[in-house]
Design a protein around this motif. Structure first.
Motif, PDB file in Angstrom:
ATOM      1  N   LYS A 234       0.162   7.473  -0.818  1.00  0.00           N
ATOM      2  CA  LYS A 234      -0.728   7.705  -1.954  1.00  0.00           C
ATOM      3  C   LYS A 234      -1.007   6.415  -2.725  1.00  0.00           C
ATOM      4  O   LYS A 234      -2.111   6.209  -3.245  1.00  0.00           O
ATOM      5  CB  LYS A 234      -0.131   8.758  -2.894  1.00  0.00           C
ATOM      6  N   LYS A 235      -0.010   5.546  -2.794  1.00  0.00           N
ATOM      7  CA  LYS A 235      -0.230   4.255  -3.462  1.00  0.00           C
ATOM      8  C   LYS A 235      -1.284   3.435  -2.743  1.00  0.00           C
ATOM      9  O   LYS A 235      -2.103   2.760  -3.362  1.00  0.00           O
ATOM     10  CB  LYS A 235       1.086   3.468  -3.515  1.00  0.00           C
ATOM     11  N   ASP A 236      -1.259   3.524  -1.415  1.00  0.00           N
ATOM     12  CA  ASP A 236      -2.242   2.762  -0.632  1.00  0.00           C
ATOM     13  C   ASP A 236      -3.664   3.243  -0.897  1.00  0.00           C
ATOM     14  O   ASP A 236      -4.614   2.472  -0.770  1.00  0.00           O
ATOM     15  CB  ASP A 236      -1.929   2.885   0.862  1.00  0.00           C
ATOM     16  N   ASP A 244       2.402  -0.922   1.432  1.00  0.00           N
ATOM     17  CA  ASP A 244       2.643   0.494   1.154  1.00  0.00           C
ATOM     18  C   ASP A 244       2.638   1.319   2.435  1.00  0.00           C
ATOM     19  O   ASP A 244       3.445   2.233   2.603  1.00  0.00           O
ATOM     20  CB  ASP A 244       1.571   1.021   0.191  1.00  0.00           C
ATOM     21  N   LEU A 245       1.737   0.975   3.348  1.00  0.00           N
ATOM     22  CA  LEU A 245       1.701   1.679   4.629  1.00  0.00           C
ATOM     23  C   LEU A 245       2.949   1.376   5.450  1.00  0.00           C
ATOM     24  O   LEU A 245       3.509   2.276   6.098  1.00  0.00           O
ATOM     25  CB  LEU A 245       0.452   1.271   5.403  1.00  0.00           C
ATOM     26  N   GLN A 246       3.399   0.148   5.399  1.00  0.00           N
ATOM     27  CA  GLN A 246       4.610  -0.230   6.124  1.00  0.00           C
ATOM     28  C   GLN A 246       5.836   0.484   5.540  1.00  0.00           C
ATOM     29  O   GLN A 246       6.734   0.904   6.275  1.00  0.00           O
ATOM     30  CB  GLN A 246       4.793  -1.754   6.066  1.00  0.00           C
ATOM     31  N   GLU A 284       2.388  -0.962  18.892  1.00  0.00           N
ATOM     32  CA  GLU A 284       2.244  -2.306  18.330  1.00  0.00           C
ATOM     33  C   GLU A 284       1.015  -2.452  17.434  1.00  0.00           C
ATOM     34  O   GLU A 284       1.038  -3.199  16.463  1.00  0.00           O
ATOM     35  CB  GLU A 284       2.170  -3.334  19.473  1.00  0.00           C
ATOM     36  N   LYS A 285      -0.029  -1.726  17.766  1.00  0.00           N
ATOM     37  CA  LYS A 285      -1.257  -1.907  16.970  1.00  0.00           C
ATOM     38  C   LYS A 285      -1.052  -1.466  15.517  1.00  0.00           C
ATOM     39  O   LYS A 285      -1.783  -1.905  14.628  1.00  0.00           O
ATOM     40  CB  LYS A 285      -2.412  -1.126  17.587  1.00  0.00           C
ATOM     41  N   TYR A 286      -0.054  -0.630  15.309  1.00  0.00           N
ATOM     42  CA  TYR A 286       0.238  -0.216  13.930  1.00  0.00           C
ATOM     43  C   TYR A 286       1.393  -1.014  13.327  1.00  0.00           C
ATOM     44  O   TYR A 286       1.367  -1.356  12.145  1.00  0.00           O
ATOM     45  CB  TYR A 286       0.572   1.275  13.877  1.00  0.00           C
ATOM     46  N   THR A 287       2.409  -1.306  14.127  1.00  0.00           N
ATOM     47  CA  THR A 287       3.552  -2.048  13.597  1.00  0.00           C
ATOM     48  C   THR A 287       3.197  -3.502  13.299  1.00  0.00           C
ATOM     49  O   THR A 287       3.795  -4.102  12.405  1.00  0.00           O
ATOM     50  CB  THR A 287       4.720  -2.013  14.598  1.00  0.00           C
ATOM     51  N   ALA A 288       2.233  -4.029  14.035  1.00  0.00           N
ATOM     52  CA  ALA A 288       1.811  -5.417  13.816  1.00  0.00           C
ATOM     53  C   ALA A 288       0.400  -5.475  13.256  1.00  0.00           C
ATOM     54  O   ALA A 288      -0.382  -6.363  13.575  1.00  0.00           O
ATOM     55  CB  ALA A 288       1.900  -6.200  15.125  1.00  0.00           C
ATOM     56  N   LEU A 289       0.059  -4.529  12.435  1.00  0.00           N
ATOM     57  CA  LEU A 289      -1.294  -4.427  11.884  1.00  0.00           C
ATOM     58  C   LEU A 289      -1.609  -5.618  10.986  1.00  0.00           C
ATOM     59  O   LEU A 289      -0.822  -5.975  10.110  1.00  0.00           O
ATOM     60  CB  LEU A 289      -1.441  -3.126  11.094  1.00  0.00           C
ATOM     61  N   ARG A 297      -6.606  -0.021  10.359  1.00  0.00           N
ATOM     62  CA  ARG A 297      -5.917   0.446   9.157  1.00  0.00           C
ATOM     63  C   ARG A 297      -6.366   1.862   8.790  1.00  0.00           C
ATOM     64  O   ARG A 297      -5.562   2.705   8.423  1.00  0.00           O
ATOM     65  CB  ARG A 297      -6.227  -0.508   8.007  1.00  0.00           C
ATOM     66  N   GLU A 298      -7.628   2.136   8.889  1.00  0.00           N
ATOM     67  CA  GLU A 298      -8.158   3.466   8.576  1.00  0.00           C
ATOM     68  C   GLU A 298      -7.613   4.509   9.537  1.00  0.00           C
ATOM     69  O   GLU A 298      -7.284   5.637   9.135  1.00  0.00           O
ATOM     70  CB  GLU A 298      -9.682   3.436   8.626  1.00  0.00           C
ATOM     71  N   VAL A 299      -7.508   4.110  10.832  1.00  0.00           N
ATOM     72  CA  VAL A 299      -6.944   5.038  11.817  1.00  0.00           C
ATOM     73  C   VAL A 299      -5.479   5.317  11.498  1.00  0.00           C
ATOM     74  O   VAL A 299      -4.998   6.458  11.593  1.00  0.00           O
ATOM     75  CB  VAL A 299      -7.084   4.460  13.247  1.00  0.00           C
ATOM     76  N   LEU A 300      -4.750   4.263  11.103  1.00  0.00           N
ATOM     77  CA  LEU A 300      -3.336   4.414  10.753  1.00  0.00           C
ATOM     78  C   LEU A 300      -3.166   5.389   9.585  1.00  0.00           C
ATOM     79  O   LEU A 300      -2.266   6.240   9.607  1.00  0.00           O
ATOM     80  CB  LEU A 300      -2.742   3.058  10.394  1.00  0.00           C
ATOM     81  N   VAL A 301      -3.999   5.269   8.590  1.00  0.00           N
ATOM     82  CA  VAL A 301      -3.927   6.187   7.450  1.00  0.00           C
ATOM     83  C   VAL A 301      -4.125   7.630   7.916  1.00  0.00           C
ATOM     84  O   VAL A 301      -3.437   8.551   7.449  1.00  0.00           O
ATOM     85  CB  VAL A 301      -4.979   5.806   6.388  1.00  0.00           C
ATOM     86  N   GLY A 302      -5.040   7.827   8.858  1.00  0.00           N
ATOM     87  CA  GLY A 302      -5.269   9.170   9.390  1.00  0.00           C
ATOM     88  C   GLY A 302      -4.057   9.712  10.128  1.00  0.00           C
ATOM     89  O   GLY A 302      -3.697  10.903   9.972  1.00  0.00           O
ATOM     90  N   VAL A 303      -3.403   8.862  10.933  1.00  0.00           N
ATOM     91  CA  VAL A 303      -2.208   9.298  11.671  1.00  0.00           C
ATOM     92  C   VAL A 303      -1.070   9.628  10.709  1.00  0.00           C
ATOM     93  O   VAL A 303      -0.362  10.630  10.876  1.00  0.00           O
ATOM     94  CB  VAL A 303      -1.770   8.207  12.674  1.00  0.00           C
TER      95      VAL A 303
END
Length: 332
Positions: A234-236, A244-246, A284-289, A297-303
């Motif tokens: 939510k902060k993100d 915040d996502l990490q 890796e695409k999310y851990t090393a974003l 980043r938008e896809v990560l928020v959706g997941v």
């Protein structure tokens, strides 16, 4: 002559009552019964007055204190001194008095003083138990928790030690706040419940209830970690910080490895979906974003949002099976 006749006449007059008395002295005076007739009529009045006088003490009794001290309990004793100035004997009598009349506040102070002044542990033991039970009854759970723990530490071989330890666990449970608050008491409940099972085994009469307390603590830890991870997401939404996502992803990893592993297996639908989402977040695409990769980043928020939806359903599933429910905001 005239003077002599007059004197004779007065002499006869003065003798007349005497002659009457002599004439009637042998007879019973008939009018005597009628003259004192009013006296017997007055006797019942005097008797009534005396009877009412005898009844007066009975009428005065209700004016005495309603809660009079029974002789068989504490005699004529009634506490008249401050508790902190009483002797041990006076405290003992005061305790009996306060128990009799259910004066819980004064009884708690008296028991505390008795425990402080009693010379040895044998004398303290019943008072300590009574004090713990009283504070639990009064919903003063922070104090009852400490008193129960003190009892189990001082009297580990007592036949009632398991009961006292279990009551201590209930005291901790009663202090739990919703999972959105600090989880220190939740962790305390979990640790002490596990200690109970280690000490008394899983076949003790309280063991099943202790296992239910453990389950409640585990579900609260799951819900607490879920809420904290969700807070990072939510902060993100308004800060747009990759940190915040990490943070949310780290919380989810902790939930998977430390929390979910302690809970029963989830329903297959929820379990398989959650594993899929958690597995995807480890790529890796999310851990090393990169902070500049807006599309990923938008896809990560959706997941992450999908993952939290599944976790919310999982929390609700575990909640529904609890014997000791998770506290809600309405408790406080």
């Amino acid at each position: 002559m005239t003077i002599q006749k007059k004197s004779s006449f007065f002499s006869l007059v003065s003798l007349f009552p005497l002659l009457i008395c002599l004439g009637v002295g042998c007879r019973k005076p008939t009018p005597v019964k009628s003259v004192p007739a009013a006296i017997p009529a007055a006797e019942p009045i005097a008797q009534e007055i005396s009877k009412e006088a005898k009844k007066e003490p009975k009428q005065e009794k209700p004016t005495q204190p309603v809660q009079s001290v029974p002789v068989e309990d504490v005699g004529s004793y009634a506490p008249s001194k401050k508790i902190k100035t009483m002797t041990l004997d006076e405290l003992t009598k005061a305790r009996a008095y306060y128990v009799k009349y259910d004066k819980q506040v004064q009884l708690a102070d008296t028991l505390e003083r008795l425990i402080a002044l009693s010379p040895d542990h044998e004398i303290i033991q019943p008072y300590l138990r009574e004090f713990a039970e009283l504070q639990f009854k009064r919903d003063i759970f922070a104090e009852s928790e400490v008193l129960y723990q003190r009892y189990t530490q001082l009297y580990p071989g007592s036949p009632d030690v398991a009961y006292m330890m279990f009551q201590g666990l209930l005291s901790v449970y009663k202090q739990l706040r919703p999972a959105s608050h600090d989880l220190t008491k939740v962790k305390t409940l979990l640790e002490q419940s596990k200690d109970f099972l280690k000490r008394f085994g899983e076949t003790h009469q309280y063991s099943e209830q202790v296992q239910q307390l453990i389950r409640t603590a585990q579900v609260m830890l799951l819900e607490g970690e879920y809420l904290r991870a969700l807070s990072s997401l939510k902060k993100d939404a308004y800060a747009h910080r990759i940190s915040d996502l990490q943070a949310a992803m780290r919380r989810l990893t902790y939930i998977e490895t430390k929390v979910l592993s302690q809970l029963p297996e989830a329903p297959e639908v929820l379990d398989s979906e959650l594993k899929r989402l958690l597995g995807e977040l480890k790529t890796e695409k999310y851990t090393a974003l990169s902070p500049d990769d807006a599309a990923t980043r938008e896809v990560l928020v959706g997941v992450l949002s999908e993952t939290f939806e599944v976790l919310a359903q999982l929390c609700e599933h575990y909640r529904s099976s609890l014997k000791y429910p998770v506290p809600s905001e309405g408790w406080f």
